[in-house]
Motif scaffolding. Structure first.
Motif, short mmCIF file in Angstrom:
data_model
loop_
_atom_site.label_atom_id
_atom_site.label_comp_id
_atom_site.label_asym_id
_atom_site.label_seq_id
_atom_site.Cartn_x
_atom_site.Cartn_y
_atom_site.Cartn_z
N ALA A 14 0.83 -1.21 0.00
CA ALA A 14 0.00 0.00 0.00
C ALA A 14 0.86 1.25 0.00
O ALA A 14 0.60 2.21 -0.75
N TYR A 18 1.15 3.78 -3.14
CA TYR A 18 0.79 5.19 -2.94
C TYR A 18 1.91 6.10 -3.46
O TYR A 18 1.63 7.10 -4.14
N GLY A 54 -2.52 3.03 -3.76
CA GLY A 54 -2.39 2.36 -2.47
C GLY A 54 -3.21 1.09 -2.40
O GLY A 54 -2.74 0.05 -1.91
N LEU A 58 -1.76 -2.69 -2.05
CA LEU A 58 -2.23 -3.56 -0.96
C LEU A 58 -2.68 -4.91 -1.50
O LEU A 58 -2.28 -5.97 -0.99
#
Length: 242
Positions: A14, A18, A54, A58
């Motif tokens: 994540a 990002y 993100g 993940l």
């Protein structure tokens, strides 16, 4: 063990997604005609591209762990286990926020609790002049002034009662309200509330003044004498609403 690895991989994915999305957003914004005027491109990245990156990071981190470390190939098997890890991450985030909020010295902006208080004087006490009264909340290193209400004086039988309020700016369980009158000893009331006070629409029980300060250089605050029957009660109305 596999779930711990998945949690670590998910968080790392994540964060990595990002950050990569930030770079991608900088490149993509001009291509879509989004200028940097008044931060438009920054909002585009922060609220659209970065969250997508993100989430993708993940998901990728979880898939890699469950696919190659856990040996799961079916979609339902990976999705079900990923949901457990995502729920755990969400729980840790909520706990972290709660811990952080509890350790902040000040309350969030726009959510300052207010202490409503009533101070009951002895029956023999003269009714004071409003202009000569002073209230100070001592909370850690911070000091804040209290105020009397427009309807600041009433009577409970033969005893005068002063009605006022003070803002609780500091999150601490060590609070004292100091009440000063011209030519009289200061009255010190310990305010027995938690650092984050519970909401109460009703006044609590009357509590006797804790200390009396004679304001002499050689003396310390002392316990009140039987004749110094000053009492306080208070409440904290709902302070979580705007």
């Amino acid at each position: 063990m596999i779930y711990i690895l998945a949690l670590i991989a998910g968080v790392a994915g994540a964060v990595g997604g990002y950050l990569l999305a930030t770079v991608f957003g900088v490149v993509l914004a001009p291509m879509l005609g989004i200028s940097s005027f008044e931060g438009a491109s920054g909002y585009f990245a922060a609220f659209l591209i970065n969250p997508i990156g993100g989430l993708l990071g993940l998901g990728l981190g979880l898939w890699l762990v469950f696919r190659y470390k856990g040996g799961h190939r079916g979609f339902s098997a990976i999705a079900g286990r990923s949901a457990i890890v995502i729920a755990a991450i969400g729980f840790l985030v909520v706990v972290g926020i709660q811990i952080r909020m509890a350790t902040l010295e000040n309350f969030p902006s726009g959510q300052t609790p207010q202490l409503d208080f009533e101070i009951r004087l002895p029956a023999s006490a003269a009714i004071p002049n409003r202009q000569g009264l002073d209230f100070e909340m001592q909370a850690g290193s911070q000091r804040s002034g209290g105020y009397l209400r427009d309807e600041w004086l009433r009577h409970d039988g033969e005893r005068p009662v002063l009605v006022g309020f003070v803002q609780l700016f500091t999150r601490t369980s060590q609070r004292m309200l100091v009440f000063s009158r011209p030519g009289e000893p200061k009255l010190i009331f310990e305010i027995r509330l938690s650092a984050t006070p519970a909401i109460s629409e009703q006044y609590g029980k009357w509590r006797r003044v804790d200390f009396v300060d004679d304001m002499k250089a050689e003396s310390q605050p002392r316990r009140p004498s039987p004749a110094e029957n000053f009492e306080i009660r208070y409440r904290v109305p709902d302070w979580t609403k705007p």
